[in-house]
Structure formats: C-alpha cells, structure tokens
Design a protein around this motif. Sequence first.
Motif, PDB file in Angstrom:
ATOM      1  N   PHE A  50      20.118  -2.735 -12.965  1.00 26.49           N
ATOM      2  CA  PHE A  50      19.040  -2.052 -13.661  1.00 26.49           C
ATOM      3  C   PHE A  50      18.610  -0.852 -12.834  1.00 26.49           C
ATOM      4  N   ILE A  51      18.442   0.292 -13.484  1.00 29.13           N
ATOM      5  CA  ILE A  51      17.880   1.468 -12.821  1.00 29.13           C
ATOM      6  C   ILE A  51      16.453   1.590 -13.330  1.00 29.13           C
ATOM      7  N   ASP A  52      15.503   1.386 -12.439  1.00 26.32           N
ATOM      8  CA  ASP A  52      14.093   1.415 -12.819  1.00 26.32           C
ATOM      9  C   ASP A  52      13.499   2.789 -12.566  1.00 26.32           C
ATOM     10  N   GLY A  53      12.964   3.388 -13.620  1.00 23.19           N
ATOM     11  CA  GLY A  53      12.277   4.669 -13.484  1.00 23.19           C
ATOM     12  C   GLY A  53      11.008   4.493 -12.670  1.00 23.19           C
ATOM     13  N   CYS A  54      10.753   5.410 -11.763  1.00 22.01           N
ATOM     14  CA  CYS A  54       9.594   5.291 -10.873  1.00 22.01           C
ATOM     15  C   CYS A  54       8.285   5.215 -11.662  1.00 22.01           C
ATOM     16  N   PHE A  55       8.148   5.991 -12.719  1.00 25.36           N
ATOM     17  CA  PHE A  55       6.921   5.942 -13.509  1.00 25.36           C
ATOM     18  C   PHE A  55       6.852   4.671 -14.347  1.00 25.36           C
ATOM     19  N   TRP A  56       7.885   4.397 -15.117  1.00 25.75           N
ATOM     20  CA  TRP A  56       7.852   3.320 -16.105  1.00 25.75           C
ATOM     21  C   TRP A  56       7.776   1.930 -15.487  1.00 25.75           C
ATOM     22  N   HIS A  57       8.261   1.781 -14.265  1.00 23.48           N
ATOM     23  CA  HIS A  57       8.269   0.456 -13.639  1.00 23.48           C
ATOM     24  C   HIS A  57       7.320   0.373 -12.443  1.00 23.48           C
ATOM     25  N   GLY A  58       6.519   1.401 -12.225  1.00 24.71           N
ATOM     26  CA  GLY A  58       5.469   1.354 -11.223  1.00 24.71           C
ATOM     27  C   GLY A  58       5.949   1.371  -9.788  1.00 24.71           C
ATOM     28  N   CYS A  59       6.808   2.315  -9.440  1.00 22.89           N
ATOM     29  CA  CYS A  59       7.272   2.449  -8.057  1.00 22.89           C
ATOM     30  C   CYS A  59       6.067   2.621  -7.127  1.00 22.89           C
ATOM     31  N   PRO A  60       5.986   1.787  -6.080  1.00 24.06           N
ATOM     32  CA  PRO A  60       4.836   1.890  -5.183  1.00 24.06           C
ATOM     33  C   PRO A  60       4.740   3.253  -4.483  1.00 24.06           C
ATOM     34  N   SER A  61       5.852   3.943  -4.312  1.00 21.54           N
ATOM     35  CA  SER A  61       5.850   5.228  -3.614  1.00 21.54           C
ATOM     36  C   SER A  61       5.662   6.434  -4.529  1.00 21.54           C
ATOM     37  N   HIS A  62       6.155   6.341  -5.774  1.00 30.99           N
ATOM     38  CA  HIS A  62       6.225   7.537  -6.603  1.00 30.99           C
ATOM     39  C   HIS A  62       5.483   7.485  -7.937  1.00 30.99           C
ATOM     40  N   CYS A  63       4.961   6.369  -8.321  1.00 29.81           N
ATOM     41  CA  CYS A  63       4.300   6.269  -9.624  1.00 29.81           C
ATOM     42  C   CYS A  63       2.926   6.928  -9.561  1.00 29.81           C
ATOM     43  N   ARG A  64       2.759   7.990 -10.318  1.00 32.27           N
ATOM     44  CA  ARG A  64       1.456   8.649 -10.436  1.00 32.27           C
ATOM     45  C   ARG A  64       1.000   8.505 -11.870  1.00 32.27           C
ATOM     46  N   LEU A  65      -0.106   7.824 -12.062  1.00 30.05           N
ATOM     47  CA  LEU A  65      -0.626   7.592 -13.402  1.00 30.05           C
ATOM     48  C   LEU A  65      -1.260   8.863 -13.958  1.00 30.05           C
ATOM     49  N   PRO A  66      -1.122   9.082 -15.261  1.00 33.15           N
ATOM     50  CA  PRO A  66      -1.790  10.231 -15.876  1.00 33.15           C
ATOM     51  C   PRO A  66      -3.307  10.095 -15.744  1.00 33.15           C
ATOM     52  N   ALA A  67      -3.998  11.208 -15.693  1.00 31.84           N
ATOM     53  CA  ALA A  67      -5.450  11.197 -15.534  1.00 31.84           C
ATOM     54  C   ALA A  67      -6.151  10.702 -16.792  1.00 31.84           C
ATOM     55  N   ASN A  69      -6.350   8.350 -20.286  1.00 35.54           N
ATOM     56  CA  ASN A  69      -5.927   7.070 -20.867  1.00 35.54           C
ATOM     57  C   ASN A  69      -5.353   6.117 -19.811  1.00 35.54           C
ATOM     58  N   LYS A  70      -5.975   6.078 -18.655  1.00 39.45           N
ATOM     59  CA  LYS A  70      -5.493   5.272 -17.528  1.00 39.45           C
ATOM     60  C   LYS A  70      -5.374   3.795 -17.874  1.00 39.45           C
ATOM     61  N   THR A  71      -6.314   3.269 -18.630  1.00 39.74           N
ATOM     62  CA  THR A  71      -6.290   1.846 -18.988  1.00 39.74           C
ATOM     63  C   THR A  71      -5.012   1.494 -19.733  1.00 39.74           C
ATOM     64  N   TYR A  72      -4.626   2.349 -20.667  1.00 34.90           N
ATOM     65  CA  TYR A  72      -3.396   2.119 -21.421  1.00 34.90           C
ATOM     66  C   TYR A  72      -2.182   2.102 -20.491  1.00 34.90           C
ATOM     67  N   TRP A  73      -2.094   3.114 -19.620  1.00 37.48           N
ATOM     68  CA  TRP A  73      -0.914   3.241 -18.775  1.00 37.48           C
ATOM     69  C   TRP A  73      -0.810   2.125 -17.745  1.00 37.48           C
ATOM     70  N   VAL A  74      -1.933   1.712 -17.198  1.00 34.69           N
ATOM     71  CA  VAL A  74      -1.899   0.583 -16.255  1.00 34.69           C
ATOM     72  C   VAL A  74      -1.379  -0.657 -16.970  1.00 34.69           C
ATOM     73  N   GLY A  75      -1.899  -0.919 -18.173  1.00 35.81           N
ATOM     74  CA  GLY A  75      -1.436  -2.073 -18.958  1.00 35.81           C
ATOM     75  C   GLY A  75       0.038  -1.979 -19.300  1.00 35.81           C
ATOM     76  N   GLY A  79       2.797  -4.515 -17.878  1.00 36.64           N
ATOM     77  CA  GLY A  79       3.620  -5.231 -18.865  1.00 36.64           C
ATOM     78  C   GLY A  79       5.107  -5.054 -18.602  1.00 36.64           C
ATOM     79  N   ASN A  80       5.522  -3.843 -18.239  1.00 41.58           N
ATOM     80  CA  ASN A  80       6.933  -3.578 -17.922  1.00 41.58           C
ATOM     81  C   ASN A  80       7.374  -4.414 -16.723  1.00 41.58           C
ATOM     82  N   ARG A  81       6.535  -4.470 -15.695  1.00 40.47           N
ATOM     83  CA  ARG A  81       6.889  -5.235 -14.492  1.00 40.47           C
ATOM     84  C   ARG A  81       6.948  -6.731 -14.798  1.00 40.47           C
TER      85      ARG A  81
END
Length: 123
Positions: A50-67, A69-75, A79-81
């Motif tokens: 599996f190749i996990d995208g840093c954003f979509w799978h929450g990479c601890p080093s590279h995942c930057r959440l959008p400013a 609708n944060k609640t949606y993106w965190v969820g 959920g992906n993880r």
Amino acid sequence: MAAVRSTGNRSTELALIKVLRAYRVAGWRRGWPIVGKPDFVWPRLKVALFIDGCFWHGCPSHCRLPATNKTYWVGKIVGNRKRDRSVRRELKKNGWTIIRVWEHEIKQTEKIVRKIRRAFPPE
C-alpha cells in the motif's frame, strides 16, 4: 477533492512502477481483487503493498490539515487510519504480508526495494 483519483497517481503508483522495473522486482500485479485494494500485489507470495498518501492517511511528518472545516478532515483522516488497521488485520488473518510505504518515501528507492524484498520468503 472530488477530482482526486485513487489510481494512476503519478506521484505515487506510477513512480513506484518505475522503481520496480529499474530494480527488476517482478511478479507484481495492480488492481488485484482482495480486501483493501492494495496498490501492488505479489499474488503467489501473498504480499500486498500500500502506498499511503501523506495527507489522506495522516503522515505524522507531512500531514497539514486545511484551515477550514477541520472537524471534517480530522474525522476523515482518523477514519482512513482506522480502515487501514482493519484491512491490515483482515489480510494478515488470511496469510498476507503487508508493506506500507508513505508517499514521501517514494524517492528513497533503495529503502523501498529493501522493504519489498525483505517481505518475500527466502528462496
């Protein structure tokens, strides 16, 4: 975000195809019909990559959440993880070896090839 496709992504899957070919890693298939839809599968060896995208799978080093609708993106990322863990358990239960590669690791070709070859059973 609806325009983002899960297959044929140049920065991940297509880049890894070039790596696999350059290092002569053979026997892989794409689109193999098993749970979790791994990006690459070695069916005879029961190895799934599996190749996990840093954003979509929450990479601890590279995942930057959008400013916004944060609640949606965190969820969404949580959920992906959670789904990733569930898929891993299911595949392991069925005898598969799972390899996970972060999107940012794609450029570390030798590291990825070592990870893949280590997953293969000894000849």
